[in-house]
Enzyme design. Structure first.
Site, PDB file in Angstrom:
ATOM      1  N   HIS A   7      24.710 -29.808  -5.052  1.00 45.37           N
ATOM      2  CA  HIS A   7      26.256 -30.584  -4.617  1.00 45.37           C
ATOM      3  C   HIS A   7      25.972 -31.966  -4.832  1.00 45.37           C
ATOM      4  O   HIS A   7      26.813 -32.855  -5.290  1.00 45.37           O
ATOM      5  CB  HIS A   7      26.548 -29.922  -3.358  1.00 45.37           C
ATOM      6  N   HIS A  46      26.966 -37.252  -6.216  1.00 46.98           N
ATOM      7  CA  HIS A  46      26.713 -38.501  -5.624  1.00 46.98           C
ATOM      8  C   HIS A  46      25.444 -39.267  -6.207  1.00 46.98           C
ATOM      9  O   HIS A  46      24.765 -39.875  -5.575  1.00 46.98           O
ATOM     10  CB  HIS A  46      26.637 -38.440  -4.427  1.00 46.98           C
ATOM     11  N   LYS A  50      36.947 -36.417 -10.193  1.00 49.26           N
ATOM     12  CA  LYS A  50      36.618 -36.759  -8.933  1.00 49.26           C
ATOM     13  C   LYS A  50      37.276 -38.005  -8.509  1.00 49.26           C
ATOM     14  O   LYS A  50      37.254 -39.154  -9.157  1.00 49.26           O
ATOM     15  CB  LYS A  50      35.115 -37.414  -9.239  1.00 49.26           C
TER      16      LYS A  50
END
Length: 292
Positions: A165, A181, A227
């Site tokens: 993730h 990220h 995103k």
């Protein structure tokens, strides 16, 4: 009152955590230097709405204009990059973990626990009685937090992990990008033509981004998903992020912790999943500060 006391305790612990993070930062020997080892091009501020239309794209060019790829030959980078292709990005698709992938996960953990950044984090966690002192047991703890699979929202089968993730990124319903990220994955995916950088994000509460600083909020599309707003460290080593996020998770799970280091006042958002795994974690830049 109790709330004031716990708030005061929180501020104390942030100060302590900030000191550890500063030490990790100072020892992040593999960090790239902006303008020298890499260059980014911020271009325009991303639009607020997130349709597919091109008018939202405030950046005609890629985010990365240059990265010295020699850095990727370093052991922790090499081990990290080998993990990026091990995942099925769509949530709901069960992950099949092969023995080779398990071995790659272990190789990555072996590499990072040798780094100064991770050793500092480990020492602090041992002192706080949050981690075992033994390296093998510590690695098992890290494996559980980051690599053990769990079922994300709406899925009945294990389809996700903290590592996937946070560092690799996932898609939900094919249209929304969640997680994602990490700058190395962003750079690699952009180079492959899978990423379209749409511009930087800035709010009333965050400073104007700076191409020579190491934190950026941005908007991008990946594969067919979008995103709307992501926040990432840029140019830091995998061990820095791993050390910082593991510390945040173990010292204050499911919290936002504020830390100060170098030029940055940052809130680290860290959500856990079932108290055992990292759900998501990422930095939010609050302001630039003058380093002491």
């Amino acid at each position: 009152t109790r709330s004031t006391r716990s708030r005061r305790m929180m501020i104390e612990s942030d100060r302590e955590l900030s000191a550890i993070v500063q030490e990790i930062w100072d020892n992040d020997v593999n960090r790239l230097k902006p303008g020298k080892d890499y260059r980014i091009s911020l271009q325009g501020k991303a639009g607020d709405s997130m349709g597919d239309n091109e008018s939202n794209d405030r950046a005609g060019l890629p985010l990365f204009t240059f990265v010295d790829e020699n850095i990727f030959k370093k052991e922790t980078f090499l081990a990290f990059i080998s993990l990026l292709d091990n995942y099925e990005s769509d949530t709901g698709e069960p992950e099949i973990v092969t023995p080779e992938e398990v071995a790659e996960n272990h190789r990555f953990l072996d590499a990072i626990i040798q780094t100064r950044a991770m050793k500092i984090a480990h020492k602090h966690l041992v002192e706080k009685q949050l981690s075992p002192q033994d390296d093998t047991e510590f690695k098992e703890q890290l494996y559980r937090i980051w690599f053990e699979l769990y079922a994300r929202k709406g899925s009945s089968r294990p389809d996700s992990s903290g590592f996937e993730h946070v560092f690799v990124g996932e898609t939900r319903g094919g249209r929304t990008v969640i997680g994602f990220h990490n700058w190395i994955q962003l750079y690699i995916q952009e180079k492959l033509g899978h990423i379209d950088y749409k511009g930087y994000s800035v709010t009333a509460n965050s400073p104007q981004p700076d191409e020579n600083k190491h934190i950026l909020a941005l908007q991008f599309s990946w594969k067919n998903g979008i995103k709307p707003k992501g926040s990432i460290f840029i140019g830091v080593s995998p061990e820095f992020e791993f050390a910082l996020y593991t510390l945040s998770f173990l010292t204050s799970p499911n919290e936002r912790v504020k830390v100060q280091f170098s030029f940055y006042d940052v809130e680290i958002v860290c959500h856990h999943y079932n108290q055992k795994h990292i759900g998501t974690t990422f930095p939010v830049l609050l302001r630039y500060r003058n380093p002491q």
